[in-house]
Each structure stands twice: as C-alpha cells, then as structure tokens.
Design a protein around this motif. Structure first.
Motif, PDB file in Angstrom:
ATOM      1  N   GLU A 113      43.207  41.842  31.134  1.00  0.00           N
ATOM      2  CA  GLU A 113      42.298  43.219  31.238  1.00  0.00           C
ATOM      3  C   GLU A 113      41.027  42.803  31.535  1.00  0.00           C
ATOM      4  OE1 GLU A 113      42.009  45.257  26.991  1.00  0.00           O
ATOM      5  OE2 GLU A 113      44.077  45.125  27.760  1.00  0.00           O
ATOM      6  N   ASP A 114      40.402  43.927  32.235  1.00  0.00           N
ATOM      7  CA  ASP A 114      38.916  43.697  32.341  1.00  0.00           C
ATOM      8  C   ASP A 114      38.204  45.007  31.476  1.00  0.00           C
ATOM      9  OD1 ASP A 114      39.476  46.216  34.009  1.00  0.00           O
ATOM     10  OD2 ASP A 114      38.701  45.530  35.724  1.00  0.00           O
ATOM     11  N   THR A 115      38.959  45.230  30.392  1.00  0.00           N
ATOM     12  CA  THR A 115      38.114  45.948  29.315  1.00  0.00           C
ATOM     13  C   THR A 115      37.673  45.101  28.193  1.00  0.00           C
ATOM     14  OG1 THR A 115      39.958  48.077  29.659  1.00  0.00           O
ATOM     15  CG2 THR A 115      38.520  47.787  27.361  1.00  0.00           C
ATOM     16  N   GLY A 116      36.558  45.375  27.837  1.00  0.00           N
ATOM     17  CA  GLY A 116      35.905  44.531  26.962  1.00  0.00           C
ATOM     18  C   GLY A 116      35.928  44.817  25.359  1.00  0.00           C
ATOM     19  N   PRO A 117      35.512  44.122  24.471  1.00  0.00           N
ATOM     20  CA  PRO A 117      35.978  44.185  22.953  1.00  0.00           C
ATOM     21  C   PRO A 117      35.411  45.718  22.629  1.00  0.00           C
ATOM     22  CG  PRO A 117      34.162  42.633  23.201  1.00  0.00           C
ATOM     23  CD  PRO A 117      34.793  42.968  24.658  1.00  0.00           C
ATOM     24  N   THR A 118      34.310  46.370  23.020  1.00  0.00           N
ATOM     25  CA  THR A 118      33.828  47.335  22.797  1.00  0.00           C
ATOM     26  C   THR A 118      34.850  48.661  23.535  1.00  0.00           C
ATOM     27  OG1 THR A 118      32.494  48.102  24.561  1.00  0.00           O
ATOM     28  CG2 THR A 118      31.570  46.876  22.540  1.00  0.00           C
ATOM     29  N   GLY A 119      35.768  48.488  24.145  1.00  0.00           N
ATOM     30  CA  GLY A 119      36.909  49.431  24.782  1.00  0.00           C
ATOM     31  C   GLY A 119      36.116  50.019  26.008  1.00  0.00           C
ATOM     32  N   LEU A 121      34.663  49.023  30.191  1.00  0.00           N
ATOM     33  CA  LEU A 121      34.910  48.166  31.139  1.00  0.00           C
ATOM     34  C   LEU A 121      33.830  46.982  31.338  1.00  0.00           C
ATOM     35  CD1 LEU A 121      35.759  50.775  34.255  1.00  0.00           C
ATOM     36  CD2 LEU A 121      37.192  49.146  33.349  1.00  0.00           C
ATOM     37  N   ARG A 122      34.396  45.757  31.743  1.00  0.00           N
ATOM     38  CA  ARG A 122      33.505  44.646  31.934  1.00  0.00           C
ATOM     39  C   ARG A 122      32.910  44.687  33.128  1.00  0.00           C
ATOM     40  NH1 ARG A 122      37.408  40.447  29.404  1.00  0.00           N
ATOM     41  NH2 ARG A 122      36.382  40.219  27.258  1.00  0.00           N
ATOM     42  N   ASP A 123      31.632  43.951  33.014  1.00  0.00           N
ATOM     43  CA  ASP A 123      31.177  44.154  34.513  1.00  0.00           C
ATOM     44  C   ASP A 123      32.109  43.336  35.585  1.00  0.00           C
ATOM     45  OD1 ASP A 123      28.439  43.760  36.416  1.00  0.00           O
ATOM     46  OD2 ASP A 123      29.518  41.663  36.367  1.00  0.00           O
ATOM     47  N   PRO A 124      32.419  43.820  36.658  1.00  0.00           N
ATOM     48  CA  PRO A 124      33.420  43.056  37.405  1.00  0.00           C
ATOM     49  C   PRO A 124      33.099  41.645  37.817  1.00  0.00           C
ATOM     50  CG  PRO A 124      32.357  44.657  38.613  1.00  0.00           C
ATOM     51  CD  PRO A 124      31.704  44.998  37.381  1.00  0.00           C
ATOM     52  N   ARG A 125      31.860  41.407  38.253  1.00  0.00           N
ATOM     53  CA  ARG A 125      31.499  39.976  38.608  1.00  0.00           C
ATOM     54  C   ARG A 125      31.568  39.027  37.412  1.00  0.00           C
ATOM     55  NH1 ARG A 125      30.413  40.029  43.596  1.00  0.00           N
ATOM     56  NH2 ARG A 125      29.900  41.834  44.920  1.00  0.00           N
ATOM     57  N   ALA A 126      31.121  39.435  36.384  1.00  0.00           N
ATOM     58  CA  ALA A 126      31.242  38.849  35.306  1.00  0.00           C
ATOM     59  C   ALA A 126      32.550  38.543  34.693  1.00  0.00           C
ATOM     60  CB  ALA A 126      30.400  39.342  33.961  1.00  0.00           C
ATOM     61  N   HIS A 127      33.456  39.555  34.862  1.00  0.00           N
ATOM     62  CA  HIS A 127      34.894  39.204  34.544  1.00  0.00           C
ATOM     63  C   HIS A 127      35.436  38.269  35.641  1.00  0.00           C
ATOM     64  CE1 HIS A 127      38.503  40.157  32.591  1.00  0.00           C
ATOM     65  NE2 HIS A 127      39.345  40.667  33.801  1.00  0.00           N
ATOM     66  N   ALA A 128      35.211  38.532  37.019  1.00  0.00           N
ATOM     67  CA  ALA A 128      35.831  37.701  37.929  1.00  0.00           C
ATOM     68  C   ALA A 128      35.160  36.169  37.595  1.00  0.00           C
ATOM     69  CB  ALA A 128      35.435  38.029  39.283  1.00  0.00           C
ATOM     70  N   GLU A 129      34.171  35.893  37.322  1.00  0.00           N
ATOM     71  CA  GLU A 129      33.571  34.656  36.933  1.00  0.00           C
ATOM     72  C   GLU A 129      34.565  33.863  35.809  1.00  0.00           C
ATOM     73  OE1 GLU A 129      29.495  34.724  36.275  1.00  0.00           O
ATOM     74  OE2 GLU A 129      29.028  35.165  38.207  1.00  0.00           O
ATOM     75  N   ARG A 170      39.731  43.248  44.714  1.00  0.00           N
ATOM     76  CA  ARG A 170      39.327  42.120  45.736  1.00  0.00           C
ATOM     77  C   ARG A 170      38.534  40.974  44.922  1.00  0.00           C
ATOM     78  NH1 ARG A 170      37.655  46.262  50.502  1.00  0.00           N
ATOM     79  NH2 ARG A 170      39.503  46.078  51.492  1.00  0.00           N
ATOM     80  N   LEU A 171      37.548  41.201  44.130  1.00  0.00           N
ATOM     81  CA  LEU A 171      36.850  40.022  43.358  1.00  0.00           C
ATOM     82  C   LEU A 171      37.760  39.418  42.598  1.00  0.00           C
ATOM     83  CD1 LEU A 171      33.844  42.263  41.975  1.00  0.00           C
ATOM     84  CD2 LEU A 171      33.911  40.332  43.413  1.00  0.00           C
ATOM     85  N   TYR A 172      38.779  40.064  41.716  1.00  0.00           N
ATOM     86  CA  TYR A 172      39.657  39.197  41.188  1.00  0.00           C
ATOM     87  C   TYR A 172      40.561  38.311  41.954  1.00  0.00           C
ATOM     88  CZ  TYR A 172      37.941  42.585  37.683  1.00  0.00           C
ATOM     89  OH  TYR A 172      37.197  43.660  36.806  1.00  0.00           O
ATOM     90  N   ALA A 173      41.077  39.060  42.922  1.00  0.00           N
ATOM     91  CA  ALA A 173      41.782  38.025  43.906  1.00  0.00           C
ATOM     92  C   ALA A 173      41.053  36.875  44.351  1.00  0.00           C
ATOM     93  CB  ALA A 173      42.225  39.060  45.090  1.00  0.00           C
TER      94      ALA A 173
END
Length: 253
Positions: A113-119, A121-129, A170-173
């Motif tokens: 998931e792209d939820t961070g430890p604080t609950g 949303l993570r930055d989408p580009r950082a998560h995609a990386e 799209r980023l995650y794909a």
C-alpha cells in the motif's frame, strides 16, 4: 514448481479473462481457512493483513512484521496453490530485504500500500521509486500488486479523488507493478481506472451488499479481493453459533 514458475502461474491467472469472469481471490487468515478455500476450487489465494491481524489478536496495522511473515508462511505451507500476501506498507524494510523475506515465507505475490507509517498517503513518486526497487530486487519471481489508498485516506486539497487515483495507478504501473489496487474505489470509477491501466490488471474490493464479482468485472475489474470481509462473515456465523450453544441449542449440522 519454482518460485519464478509459481509467480508466473499467478500472473497467467490474471491474463486473457473475459469481462464477466474476473479472477476471484479469497483471503485466508490461517491454515484452516486457506485449505477450505483451496478445497472449494480457488486457483490462488490473497491473504488480508487485517484478517491475519485479527486472527493473531492485533488491531489492523499493528501486527509485527515477524508475526505477519510467520502467519503467511503457515498459510503457504498448508496449500498447493499460489499465495499472494498483503504486507501493508512493507514494514519499513529496504526493498531487497522485503523481497528476501517474502521468498522465505513462500509467497509469490505481495500487496503493498501507499499509506505511510503515520497513516498518511506517501508521496506518489517516492513510493513509485520504492516499488521500482522492489521490482528490481524481485525480478519476475514476484507478483506485485500496488495498492492505491486515496479513496480511504485524505487526498490533497483541491484534488479530484479519481484523478489522484489514476495518476498514482499510472506511476505504479510504470514502476513495474503487475496489478494496481485502488482500494474502495466506487464502482463508477472503475471504467476510468481500467482505461488508464490499459492491459494491466485492475484489482477491485468486494464489499458486503455491494456488486457481485461478475458486475465488478464488467466495470473493468480483472481481479476481485475481499480484505478481511470473509473473516468478518465467518466470525459473525461463529458468534451466532456460540449464542445458540450458550442458550442450550444443538450444534447445527
């Protein structure tokens, strides 16, 4: 069958399906439920982190990583079909270590998931990386389902939630995900998400009282999962049976 071959078998289950026949993956929370789903004829299983958390006595999101991996390993050992594991946000593990621990568990797929430890949303580009690092570390031997959480978390101010979901999908794909899972996306948004992903599988969540798996497929879902919904239903049935026994009733056959 090797891990790479089993992952490819799971990947193949997602391909070439008709719109009215999405891949349905029930979510076992222990070995007993996993065997029941396999015996019912399901070709693969998808563990839910919330279901395993409940089975282990934790709140959702609070299961220690070691206990989650151990629970997944027990489920994998109990069945002969491919198992993909919900590993929340990856427990803060570097990509290579996460992949190694998944391999040790025997699972051939992950839900991340792209939820961070604080609950939040993570930055989408950082998560995609990070997803790209997981893909590189795993190679083809791991099926990566990238969960998009904008429908259950607060999207940035002024953002249309569907547009944010499409952008993240799209980023995650592009990062190498095998499937994208916009959890809790309303059925009306599924066609747009399907169009944004092209041929990449789209995972939809089945909820009590919601559309059938076939109906979700016709809207664009190529894969349907249940979160902890099956455990919730089983628990309700068990609670009702316990009440009957408490009141002097007989065990139902």
């Amino acid at each position: 069958m090797s891990g790479d071959a089993t992952a490819e078998a799971l990947r193949a289950l997602h391909r070439g399906r008709s719109a009215d026949d999405p891949l349905v993956l029930p979510g076992p929370w222990d070995a007993v439920s996993a065997r029941a789903f396999e015996e019912a004829g399901f070709p693969a299983l998808a563990t839910p982190s919330a279901g395993i958390a409940a089975a282990l006595g934790y709140e959702d999101g609070e299961t220690p990583a070691a206990e989650m991996f151990a629970a997944v390993a027990r489920i994998v050992r109990s069945v002969s079909v491919p198992v993909t594991a919900d590993l929340e946000g990856g427990y803060g593990l570097p990509a290579a270590e996460l992949v190694e621990r998944v391999r040790e568990s025997g699972a051939v797929g992950v839900n991340l998931e792209d939820t961070g430890p604080t609950g939040r949303l993570r930055d989408p580009r950082a998560h995609a990386e990070w997803l790209a690092e997981v893909r590189e570390a795993a190679g083809p031997g791991l099926f990566v389902n990238a969960r998009v959480d904008v429908y259950i978390r607060r999207a940035p101010d002024g953002t249309v939630v569907r547009d944010a979901a499409v952008a993240r999908a799209r980023l995650y794909a592009e990062a190498g995900a095998d499937c994208v899972y916009p959890i809790a996306a309303p059925p009306a948004d599924l066609p747009a998400l399907r169009a944004a992903l092209g041929d990449l599988p789209l995972n939809a969540l089945s909820v009590p009282g919601g559309l059938s798996c076939t109906e979700l497929g016709l809207l664009g879902a190529s894969r349907v999962t249940f979160g902890d919904g099956l455990l919730v239903r089983a628990t309700a049935d068990l609670t009702a049976m316990a009440a009957r026994l408490r009141d002097g009733g007989a065990l139902m056959g």
